[in-house]
Design a protein around this motif. Structure first.
Motif, mmCIF file in Angstrom:
data_model
loop_
_atom_site.group_PDB
_atom_site.id
_atom_site.type_symbol
_atom_site.label_atom_id
_atom_site.label_comp_id
_atom_site.label_asym_id
_atom_site.label_seq_id
_atom_site.Cartn_x
_atom_site.Cartn_y
_atom_site.Cartn_z
ATOM 1 N N THR A 285 42.204 45.283 47.888
ATOM 2 C CA THR A 285 40.799 45.522 47.579
ATOM 3 C C THR A 285 40.428 46.981 47.824
ATOM 4 N N ALA A 286 40.944 47.550 48.901
ATOM 5 C CA ALA A 286 40.659 48.956 49.198
ATOM 6 C C ALA A 286 41.214 49.865 48.101
ATOM 7 N N CYS A 287 42.427 49.577 47.639
ATOM 8 C CA CYS A 287 43.064 50.420 46.624
ATOM 9 C C CYS A 287 42.488 50.216 45.231
ATOM 10 N N LEU A 288 41.932 49.043 44.961
ATOM 11 C CA LEU A 288 41.458 48.733 43.612
ATOM 12 C C LEU A 288 39.940 48.810 43.464
ATOM 13 N N THR A 289 39.236 49.164 44.557
ATOM 14 C CA THR A 289 37.778 49.331 44.470
ATOM 15 C C THR A 289 37.305 50.673 45.037
ATOM 16 N N GLY A 290 38.084 51.279 45.922
ATOM 17 C CA GLY A 290 37.657 52.521 46.548
ATOM 18 C C GLY A 290 36.610 52.317 47.631
ATOM 19 N N MET A 291 36.416 51.079 48.086
ATOM 20 C CA MET A 291 35.430 50.809 49.131
ATOM 21 C C MET A 291 35.886 51.394 50.465
ATOM 22 N N ARG A 292 34.921 51.826 51.253
ATOM 23 C CA ARG A 292 35.210 52.383 52.570
ATOM 24 C C ARG A 292 35.566 51.275 53.562
ATOM 25 N N HIS A 293 36.152 51.703 54.674
ATOM 26 C CA HIS A 293 36.593 50.767 55.708
ATOM 27 C C HIS A 293 35.461 49.840 56.161
ATOM 28 N N CYS B 57 38.656 44.408 38.871
ATOM 29 C CA CYS B 57 39.605 44.016 37.824
ATOM 30 C C CYS B 57 39.822 42.501 37.906
ATOM 31 N N ALA B 58 40.281 41.903 36.836
ATOM 32 C CA ALA B 58 40.350 40.440 36.738
ATOM 33 C C ALA B 58 41.221 39.821 37.826
ATOM 34 N N SER B 59 42.393 40.411 38.066
ATOM 35 C CA SER B 59 43.315 39.819 39.053
ATOM 36 C C SER B 59 42.728 39.863 40.456
ATOM 37 N N LEU B 60 42.107 40.980 40.824
ATOM 38 C CA LEU B 60 41.514 41.095 42.159
ATOM 39 C C LEU B 60 40.326 40.147 42.290
ATOM 40 N N CYS B 61 39.529 40.037 41.261
ATOM 41 C CA CYS B 61 38.366 39.145 41.292
ATOM 42 C C CYS B 61 38.807 37.708 41.527
ATOM 43 N N SER B 62 39.886 37.317 40.880
ATOM 44 C CA SER B 62 40.402 35.958 41.030
ATOM 45 C C SER B 62 40.879 35.696 42.459
ATOM 46 N N LYS B 63 41.561 36.671 43.035
ATOM 47 C CA LYS B 63 42.058 36.510 44.410
ATOM 48 C C LYS B 63 40.915 36.443 45.412
ATOM 49 N N LEU B 64 39.892 37.278 45.215
ATOM 50 C CA LEU B 64 38.752 37.256 46.119
ATOM 51 C C LEU B 64 37.980 35.939 46.005
ATOM 52 N N GLU B 65 37.869 35.425 44.775
ATOM 53 C CA GLU B 65 37.168 34.153 44.577
ATOM 54 C C GLU B 65 37.896 33.022 45.292
ATOM 55 N N GLN B 66 39.213 33.027 45.227
ATOM 56 C CA GLN B 66 40.001 32.000 45.912
ATOM 57 C C GLN B 66 39.858 32.124 47.425
ATOM 58 N N LEU B 67 39.848 33.372 47.934
ATOM 59 C CA LEU B 67 39.686 33.583 49.375
ATOM 60 C C LEU B 67 38.324 33.078 49.847
ATOM 61 N N CYS C 57 52.858 43.854 55.090
ATOM 62 C CA CYS C 57 51.764 43.091 55.694
ATOM 63 C C CYS C 57 52.264 41.740 56.189
ATOM 64 N N SER C 58 51.665 41.253 57.267
ATOM 65 C CA SER C 58 52.143 40.018 57.884
ATOM 66 C C SER C 58 51.517 38.757 57.299
ATOM 67 N N ASN C 59 50.408 38.879 56.537
ATOM 68 C CA ASN C 59 49.834 37.690 55.917
ATOM 69 C C ASN C 59 49.059 38.063 54.649
ATOM 70 N N ASP C 60 48.645 37.047 53.920
ATOM 71 C CA ASP C 60 48.002 37.263 52.616
ATOM 72 C C ASP C 60 46.633 37.946 52.746
ATOM 73 N N THR C 61 45.889 37.651 53.816
ATOM 74 C CA THR C 61 44.582 38.276 53.989
ATOM 75 C C THR C 61 44.723 39.778 54.168
ATOM 76 N N HIS C 62 45.687 40.182 54.980
ATOM 77 C CA HIS C 62 45.920 41.621 55.173
ATOM 78 C C HIS C 62 46.302 42.291 53.853
ATOM 79 N N ARG C 63 47.141 41.600 53.093
ATOM 80 C CA ARG C 63 47.543 42.154 51.786
ATOM 81 C C ARG C 63 46.330 42.313 50.874
ATOM 82 N N LEU C 64 45.447 41.317 50.885
ATOM 83 C CA LEU C 64 44.287 41.356 49.995
ATOM 84 C C LEU C 64 43.294 42.444 50.426
ATOM 85 N N ILE C 65 43.190 42.691 51.720
ATOM 86 C CA ILE C 65 42.329 43.775 52.200
ATOM 87 C C ILE C 65 42.814 45.108 51.657
ATOM 88 N N ILE C 66 44.122 45.332 51.717
ATOM 89 C CA ILE C 66 44.686 46.589 51.210
ATOM 90 C C ILE C 66 44.541 46.665 49.701
#
Length: 348
Positions: A189-197, A233-243, A178-187
């Motif tokens: 979140t998709a892998c750790l929540t199962g949310m659709r596109h 999960c705790a780590s993903l929640c923390s990253k989303l809160e910071q974003l 991924c070219s930036n942190d937002t793109h990484r976080l999108i992926i």
């Protein structure tokens, strides 16, 4: 036999009866009834007259999209998928009256489509045709009483369940590409929540409860129209809160438009996803496979299929049975029992 619309008659040079009637355009049509029995010829005339002015598939389709595209009806994505199916079935059904589309017509459609597409695509096309029929039967005058798709056997159409999920090494490789942190976080979140596109594209800050570590998707956002709660999960929640502290207004996943310099929500992740997937040398992976990844990791970690069904928003357990084989915890418990007791002598 004469009536106001047609007649049955004979010709000296023919052993069969002939019929005469006016077509939809008003022109007179004469043709053989292909029978020497007058009663059968009269039945054929009645059959042809019933087709004059009958509702056509094309007319039903026009009304279907006009109604279903209104607010509160079908979702834009569903309409888009239906339009794709229409382009596929129009060469076979477009000029026919609804009452003329029978089992043989559907067989021809299926046989031709299977030469170029998968059975899954064929079933999707048939589902669209069935929806058009249902709409016509319920709302349109001169519609037939019967939907032929419902009685058409689809047992020979076998859908191939595609379950491509990321192994941990692939997941890390994709994030690295991924070219930036937002793109990484999108992926992530998709892998750790199962949310659709589209659920991820339309995610907003007020849908996330950081204290409870969960996302609530309301009925207007989910595919099946039911509210869904997704744990974080705790780590993903923390990253989303910071974003969310860094993004403007109520936006979560957004980007700055290079032309207007304004922050805008993603409508699609296709552009960055294609680049990341290519750089990671994972051309066979689709964005939807990140949802499969969540489900696979969930089951492998001992999560229940019932809970998975609720998190993914499926209506039945059958939809998550495809992941059941990944639950190998029982195998390990069993092998410990077997080789630890019954076959102890073979390993000592």
């Amino acid at each position: 036999m004469y009536n106001q619309q047609g007649r049955v008659y004979t010709r000296p040079e023919s052993k069969s009866f002939w019929i005469e009637y006016r077509g939809p355009d008003g022109r007179k049509i004469r043709r053989s009834a292909k029978t020497s029995l007058k009663t059968e010829a009269e039945e054929e005339l009645r059959r042809q007259l019933s087709r004059v002015g009958a509702l056509t598939f094309q007319e039903a389709v026009v009304d279907f999209f006009e109604v279903k595209s209104r607010p509160g009806q079908l979702r834009p994505k569903t309409i888009s998928n239906y339009r794709t199916s229409l382009r596929c079935v129009a060469p076979y059904l477009g000029d026919l009256a609804l009452i003329d589309i029978d089992r043989d017509v559907l067989k021809n459609l299926v046989r031709s489509r299977r030469e170029t597409v998968s059975d899954t695509s064929v079933k999707r096309d048939l589902a669209f045709v069935s929806s058009v029929y249902s709409h016509a039967i319920e709302t349109m005058p001169q519609a037939p009483d019967h939907n032929p798709v419902l009685s058409f056997s689809k047992k020979h159409l076998r859908e191939k369940a595609r379950v491509r999920w990321l192994r941990p090494s692939e997941y890390r490789r994709l994030l690295k590409a991924c070219s930036n942190d937002t793109h990484r976080l999108i992926i992530e979140t998709a892998c750790l929540t199962g949310m659709r596109h589209q659920e991820l594209c339309r995610l907003r800050k007020d849908m996330i409860d950081f204290s409870k570590r969960e996302v609530t998707l309301d009925v207007d956002l989910t595919k099946n129209g039911r509210e869904r709660v997704i744990p974080l999960c705790a780590s993903l929640c923390s990253k989303l809160e910071q974003l969310c502290l860094e993004t403007p207004d109520d936006l979560v996943f957004c980007y700055r438009n290079p032309r207007t310099h304004k922050w805008e929500p993603y409508q699609s992740f296709a552009r960055f996803w294609t680049g990341a997937r290519t750089r990671a040398n994972m051309a066979d992976v689709r964005f939807h496979d990140l949802r499969h990844t969540f489900a696979s990791w969930w089951v492998q970690s001992g999560g229940s299929l019932l809970m998975l069904k609720n998190i993914l928003g499926h209506s039945s357990l059958q939809m998550v049975q495809r992941y059941a084989h990944l639950d190998t915890a029982g195998y390990h418990d069993e092998i410990k029992e077997v080789f630890g007791t019954q076959f102890r002598h073979s390993i000592e």
